[in-house]
Design an enzyme around this catalytic site. Structure first.
Site, PDB file in Angstrom:
ATOM      1  N   HIS A  96      41.132   8.767  69.642  1.00 48.59           N
ATOM      2  CA  HIS A  96      41.768   9.703  70.561  1.00 48.59           C
ATOM      3  C   HIS A  96      43.189   9.217  70.861  1.00 48.59           C
ATOM      4  O   HIS A  96      43.541   8.088  70.544  1.00 48.59           O
ATOM      5  CB  HIS A  96      40.967   9.786  71.868  1.00 48.59           C
ATOM      6  CG  HIS A  96      40.867   8.464  72.564  1.00 48.59           C
ATOM      7  ND1 HIS A  96      39.841   7.578  72.308  1.00 48.59           N
ATOM      8  CD2 HIS A  96      41.677   7.857  73.459  1.00 48.59           C
ATOM      9  CE1 HIS A  96      40.015   6.484  73.035  1.00 48.59           C
ATOM     10  NE2 HIS A  96      41.137   6.619  73.737  1.00 48.59           N
ATOM     11  N   HIS A 105      49.899   7.040  70.002  1.00 46.39           N
ATOM     12  CA  HIS A 105      49.233   6.303  68.936  1.00 46.39           C
ATOM     13  C   HIS A 105      47.725   6.429  69.094  1.00 46.39           C
ATOM     14  O   HIS A 105      47.213   6.651  70.185  1.00 46.39           O
ATOM     15  CB  HIS A 105      49.637   4.825  68.953  1.00 46.39           C
ATOM     16  CG  HIS A 105      49.116   4.090  70.136  1.00 46.39           C
ATOM     17  ND1 HIS A 105      49.706   4.185  71.380  1.00 46.39           N
ATOM     18  CD2 HIS A 105      48.041   3.271  70.283  1.00 46.39           C
ATOM     19  CE1 HIS A 105      49.022   3.446  72.231  1.00 46.39           C
ATOM     20  NE2 HIS A 105      47.996   2.883  71.607  1.00 46.39           N
TER      21      HIS A 105
END
Length: 187
Positions: free
Chosen positions: A42, A125
Site C-alpha cells: 500500500h 513509495h
C-alpha cells in the site's frame, strides 16, 4: 489501536509488482532481506501510531472530509529506490501533487486530534523489503527495478487501516492489516 491512512494499487498493478519482486528474490543477498507480504502492499499517506479508541470516529470523520476535498488522481507504480540500507521500495508517478496534498490532509487530521505526527516531506513509495543487516546493500535491488512500470490507474479511495503487529519471535511473521473505514475521493 495502531492506525494509518493509505491508498491501495489495483490488483493488476499488484500482480505486475509480484512478478517483479519474484525476480528480485533470485538476486544475491535476497535471503538477507525481510520481504513484505503482497497483501500488505500500500501507499501509506499518514501514520498515526496508537490511537485511543474514543478518537477513531473523529479521525474517520476528518479523513472523510479530506477525501471529499481531494480529487481522484492517476498513478502508476514505477522504478525502485531505497532509504539507505533499511528500506527497498517501488515508487509512483502520475498526479503526485494531488497524492501529496491528500497525504498532507491525512496528516493534518491526526495532528488536529493531538496525535504525535511526523514532520517530514511526503515521499510516495510502496515498501517491498527491509534490510535485516545493519548495512544491507539495497542498491542492486533498487537498480534492478529501474525499468519497472505498471499501467496507470485512477486512485479513487482513501482508507483508514489498522495494523496488527505479529507476535515477537515468529520468523517471517508479517503485520496484518484491516480496513477500518474507506471514503471515495471527490465525495
Amino acid at each position: 489501536m495502531r492506525l494509518f491512512a493509505a491508498t491501495y494499487p489495483p490488483p493488476d498493478a499488484l500482480a505486475a509488482l509480484a512478478t517483479a519482486v519474484a525476480g528480485l528474490r533470485d538476486l544475491p543477498g535476497a535471503d538477507r532481506l525481510r520481504w513484505t507480504g503482497e497483501d500488505g502492499w500500500h501507499f501509506t499517506l499518514a501514520f498515526y501510531g496508537e490511537v485511543p479508541d474514543e478518537l477513531v470516529p473523529e479521525l474517520g470523520e476528518r479523513l472523510g472530509r479530506a477525501a471529499h476535498r481531494s480529487r481522484p488522481h492517476t498513478l502508476r507504480l514505477t522504478g525502485g529506490g531505497r532509504f539507505a540500507h533499511r528500506v527497498l521500495w517501488v515508487g509512483a508517478e502520475g498526479d503526485l501533487a494531488v497524492m501529496s496534498r491528500l497525504a498532507d490532509s491525512a496528516t493534518a487530521a491526526g495532528r488536529r486530534l493531538g496525535l504525535d505526527m511526523e514532520q517530514r516531506a511526503y515521499t510516495p513509495h510502496l515498501t517491498i523489503a527491509r534490510g535485516r543487516a545493519r548495512h544491507a546493500d539495497l542498491a542492486g535491488f533498487a537498480a534492478a527495478l529501474a525499468d519497472f512500470r505498471t499501467a496507470a490507474w485512477t486512485e479513487g479511495e482513501l482508507h483508514l487501516v489498522r495494523s496488527r503487529l505479529p507476535a515477537g519471535g515468529v520468523l517471517g511473521a508479517q503485520p496484518r492489516y484491516e480496513t477500518v473505514g474507506s471514503w471515495p475521493l471527490g465525495g
